[in-house]
Design an enzyme around this catalytic site. Structure first.
Site, short mmCIF file in Angstrom:
data_model
loop_
_atom_site.label_atom_id
_atom_site.label_comp_id
_atom_site.label_asym_id
_atom_site.label_seq_id
_atom_site.Cartn_x
_atom_site.Cartn_y
_atom_site.Cartn_z
N CYS A 13 0.61 -1.75 0.38
CA CYS A 13 0.22 -0.17 0.07
C CYS A 13 0.99 0.64 -0.18
O CYS A 13 2.01 1.09 0.44
CB CYS A 13 -1.12 -0.15 1.58
SG CYS A 13 -1.28 -1.52 1.00
N TRP A 89 -3.62 -1.85 -2.45
CA TRP A 89 -3.78 -3.67 -2.74
C TRP A 89 -3.88 -4.67 -1.78
O TRP A 89 -3.30 -4.90 -1.27
CB TRP A 89 -2.27 -2.98 -3.93
CG TRP A 89 -2.52 -4.53 -4.50
CD1 TRP A 89 -3.19 -4.36 -5.92
CD2 TRP A 89 -1.79 -5.52 -4.50
NE1 TRP A 89 -2.88 -5.53 -6.57
CE2 TRP A 89 -2.15 -6.77 -6.29
CE3 TRP A 89 -0.74 -5.99 -3.20
CZ2 TRP A 89 -1.70 -7.85 -6.19
CZ3 TRP A 89 -0.31 -7.44 -4.34
CH2 TRP A 89 -0.63 -8.85 -4.97
N ASN A 115 0.99 -0.82 6.18
CA ASN A 115 1.21 -1.69 4.93
C ASN A 115 1.80 -2.48 5.67
O ASN A 115 3.16 -2.19 6.23
CB ASN A 115 2.38 -0.40 3.90
CG ASN A 115 3.40 -1.33 3.11
OD1 ASN A 115 2.23 -1.64 1.92
ND2 ASN A 115 4.03 -0.57 2.69
N GLY A 116 1.62 -3.62 4.80
CA GLY A 116 2.03 -5.21 5.36
C GLY A 116 1.58 -6.24 5.58
O GLY A 116 -0.12 -6.28 5.08
N GLU A 500 10.55 -10.34 -22.49
CA GLU A 500 10.36 -8.91 -21.81
C GLU A 500 8.59 -8.57 -22.09
O GLU A 500 7.57 -8.16 -22.09
CB GLU A 500 11.25 -8.12 -21.48
CG GLU A 500 10.71 -6.61 -21.18
CD GLU A 500 10.33 -6.75 -19.58
OE1 GLU A 500 10.11 -7.57 -19.36
OE2 GLU A 500 9.88 -5.63 -19.13
N LYS A 504 4.89 -7.76 -21.10
CA LYS A 504 4.38 -6.56 -21.08
C LYS A 504 2.71 -6.67 -21.98
O LYS A 504 2.59 -6.29 -21.12
CB LYS A 504 5.21 -5.33 -21.87
CG LYS A 504 6.28 -4.57 -20.91
CD LYS A 504 6.44 -3.77 -20.67
CE LYS A 504 6.59 -4.02 -18.98
NZ LYS A 504 7.73 -4.20 -18.76
N GLU A 507 0.51 -7.85 -19.47
CA GLU A 507 -0.05 -6.97 -17.89
C GLU A 507 -0.33 -5.43 -18.65
O GLU A 507 -1.84 -5.84 -18.14
CB GLU A 507 1.30 -6.95 -16.67
CG GLU A 507 2.62 -6.41 -17.72
CD GLU A 507 3.68 -5.70 -17.07
OE1 GLU A 507 3.13 -6.28 -15.90
OE2 GLU A 507 4.47 -5.40 -17.12
C1 F6R Z 1 6.50 -6.06 -14.84
C2 F6R Z 1 6.62 -5.22 -13.42
C3 F6R Z 1 6.99 -6.56 -12.75
C4 F6R Z 1 8.54 -5.98 -11.56
C5 F6R Z 1 8.67 -7.28 -10.69
C6 F6R Z 1 9.08 -6.77 -9.65
O1 F6R Z 1 6.38 -4.97 -15.87
O2 F6R Z 1 6.96 -4.27 -13.26
O3 F6R Z 1 7.09 -7.53 -13.55
O4 F6R Z 1 9.51 -6.04 -12.64
O5 F6R Z 1 7.42 -7.00 -10.10
O6 F6R Z 1 9.54 -5.33 -8.93
P1 F6R Z 1 10.68 -4.62 -8.47
O7 F6R Z 1 12.31 -4.62 -9.51
O8 F6R Z 1 10.56 -3.65 -8.07
O9 F6R Z 1 11.64 -6.00 -7.70
#
Ligand code: F6R
Length: 631
Positions: A13, A89, A115-116, A500, A504, A507
């Site tokens: 959050c 979230w 948060n948590g 990748e 993209k 998602e």
């Molecule tokens: C995809 C995306 C996620 C993050 C993943 C790791 O577009 O953004 O797959 O790459 O959740 O997040 P971080 O880098 O914050 O550990």
């Protein structure tokens, strides 16, 4: 409510707290707008007026729902110069009004945002219910509001809000950031953290707490990073920090090196589109200052050159796009250092008993620095005595804090949930790690390191050129918006780029997309090819990788013969591939290992445009949040 006790409610959050001279509601809503990327299942605010009144409003859904509700309530209901807010979230438990934050005690005197996950909340809840407290939500957070209220009302911490919060924190298990107010204490806000982010913003006659500096960057760039198990009390005049026992504790001041414009859309329809355009700058900033006096320099380097010389294998651990950045870097790091490099999904790493010892270098890559899976992988690696180097985009986040060394990606704030500029910056930073190890181990001469670095330094300009030609990709995106599925193929460093590109598209556009190593096609996936299916192919350079290039040309002709619509990302002037490309997207010629930095960009633009055309919110895809602080 039956059975609710068993529901574990966890959040990634955004939280914000404020005490100062402005109307708190305005400050808090401004902060929430900038943190909504952290979660958008519900939002809420609490404001304290100077006469001991605490007013709370919370609403399921996006922040806009809450804002509409506040509008209805009319001006005047929320006057006061201290307040807090939350954007949620949810992982479990319905995102409904009654589960939204802030949560209060029965008398409505205490408000808490969180948060948590509080792991022992079931026991705490049972204890409260046994004492006759009626809980009105399914959340773990609500228990803390009641516990703090009870600690404040009676016993050794009576009348002392910071002491009451500390006493409750000592009883909590799990990861949490809490921000707490009490109607009797209008001039202060108390916040606490364990394994969840919390920063303090220090202004003139005003003080902030938030999950992210973006929440207060509009007002101040002077920030303080809180340590593990610390409690901070903010008033309009400043802040004091203690540990959970109440002993004075040190927190680390820092100055935020980006400003409000970086956290705003700057005329773009979506943050993601702005962030795609910021990639040249993100790369340049990530590289800046990392090559001095003929040597690659890391940031918070708590590993000696001897430590790096002793490394005999490398693991890269990460999730999602960050994991893909590791897959890209594996080719370069192995090539430069002659060390075996394994790239692991952080969520799998610690469950399969990886072989680690003090000569293992674990590179933990994370934009947010708070991804729970990656953090747990870091902890596991350190328990096994491995050395951990974090590659992170967020100053002072938990992952760099718990690592032996850090290399920051200076991509600036990434607000769009889908990673773009942070991904490119991660690749560049991973390459710097590879060069630093190669330099320490002597597997590269210093002039070779200098050459590799110079090639990296030329990449912002190359990415800039790609960006100036993406109109064609946008048109293609609009054209592909009604496709049911898209496949992505690549070889060598083009393979993780294909993964990748597929991520993209999944998602953002909620479209079935798969990335494959092109050589694997004939081992099964080619059965998916049918007439009109779009297949995006990431070509290697015809000069740099002639053999691979030839093989990929054969792969394209095989799928084209079976009716696929081929969309080919190829180096400028690659004439051999032209006859096999139904659509050809050209990118500048760059050294092979650096190709992902240019070939990823059209795939980001493609996914964003398909999502836009389908009418989806590009910045806030359904079911996702920017940081995933639950496993
Ligand atoms: C995809 C995306 C996620 C993050 C993943 C790791 O577009 O953004 O797959 O790459 O959740 O997040 P971080 O880098 O914050 O550990």
């Amino acid at each position: 409510m039956a059975g609710c006790r068993l529901v574990r409610v966890g959040r990634v959050c955004g939280i914000v707290g404020y005490v100062g001279h402005r109307q708190a509601l305005d400050v808090v809503l401004g902060g929430l707008r900038r943190m909504e990327y952290r979660g958008y299942d519900s939002a809420g605010v609490a404001v304290l007026d100077g006469r001991g009144e605490l007013t709370v409003e919370r609403k399921a859904g996006r922040l806009a729902n809450l804002e509409a509700e506040l509008e209805l309530a009319g001006p005047g209901r929320f006057t006061g110069t201290a307040g807090m807010g939350h954007t949620r979230w949810a992982t479990h438990g319905a995102p409904v009004d009654r589960n939204s934050h802030p949560h209060s005690d029965a008398k409505g005197r205490v408000a808490v945002v969180h948060n948590g996950i509080i792991e022992n909340f079931a026991g705490l809840r049972a204890e409260l219910e046994a004492a006759g407290v009626e809980l009105t939500s399914d959340t773990d957070t609500e228990t803390t509001a009641h516990l703090i209220a009870r600690a404040y009302d009676a016993g050794p911490t009576a009348g002392d809000l910071p002491a009451s919060v500390r006493a409750v924190c000592r009883r909590l298990e799990g990861a949490f950031t809490l921000v707490v107010t009490h109607a009797d204490q209008p001039g202060l806000i108390v916040a606490a953290r364990r394994s969840s982010p919390l920063v303090v913003g220090v202004g003139q006659g005003e003080t902030f707490v938030a999950s992210d500096v973006a929440a207060f960057i509009e007002h101040t760039r002077d920030a303080v990073e809180l340590g593990q198990d610390q409690v901070v009390v903010i008033t309009r005049d400043g802040y004091t920090v203690t540990d959970f026992a109440g002993e004075p504790a040190q927190a680390k001041p820092f100055r935020v090196n980006w400003d409000l414009s970086a956290a705003e859309k700057g005329g773009h329809e979506y943050f993601m589109l702005k962030e795609i355009e910021e990639q040249p700058e993100a790369l340049a900033n990530t590289l800046r200052g990392h090559f001095t006096d003929g040597r690659v320099i890391l940031d918070e380097q708590r590993l000696s050159d001897q430590d790096l010389r002793d490394v005999d294998k490398v693991f890269v651990v990460a999730c999602g796009s960050a994991y893909h950045s590791g897959l890209v870097a594996k080719y370069a790091i192995e090539h430069w250092t002659r060390l075996p490099v394994e790239v692991e999904l952080a969520s799998e790493f610690r469950y399969r008993d990886p072989v680690l010892d003090r000569d293992t270098l674990v590179v933990a890559v994370s934009q947010s620095g708070e991804t729970a899976d990656t953090l747990e992988a870091v902890r596991h690696a350190r328990e096994q005595k491995a050395r951990v180097l974090a590659v992170c985009n967020t100053n002072g986040a938990q992952i760099p804090r718990e690592s032996d060394a850090v290399l920051y990606t200076h991509a600036g704030p990434e607000i769009g949930v889908a990673s773009t500029k942070a991904f490119l910056a991660q690749i560049a930073a991973n390459y710097l790690v590879g060069l630093a190890v190669a330099q320490a181990r002597g597997t590269k001469y210093s002039d070779e390191v200098a050459r590799e670095f110079a090639e990296l330094e030329a990449m912002p300009a190359a990415v800039h050129r790609v960006l100036s030609t993406v109109e064609q990709v946008r048109a293609l995106g609009r054209d592909m918006a009604s496709s049911k599925a898209v496949l992505f193929l690549g070889r060598h460093v083009g393979f993780p780029v294909a993964l990748e590109g597929a991520l993209k598209l999944k998602e953002l556009a909620y479209m079935h997309a798969e990335g494959f190593a092109a050589g694997e096609l004939k081992h099964g996936p080619i059965a998916l090819i049918e007439s009109g299916l779009p297949v995006v192919v990431v070509m290697p350079s015809p000069k740099g990788r002639a053999v691979l290039h030839a093989k990929l040309v054969s792969n394209i002709s095989e799928i084209q013969a079976r009716g696929a619509r081929t969309i080919v990302i190829a180096e400028e002037g690659d004439e051999t591939v032209r006859p096999f490309a139904d659509e050809l997207v050209e990118v500048p010629a760059v050294p092979t290992l650096l190709q992902p930095l240019v070939s990823t960009v059209p795939l980001q633009v493609l996914a964003a445009e398909i999502a836009r055309t389908r009418g989806y919110d590009v910045d806030k895809p359904r079911n996702l949040a920017k940081s995933v602080t639950v496993e």
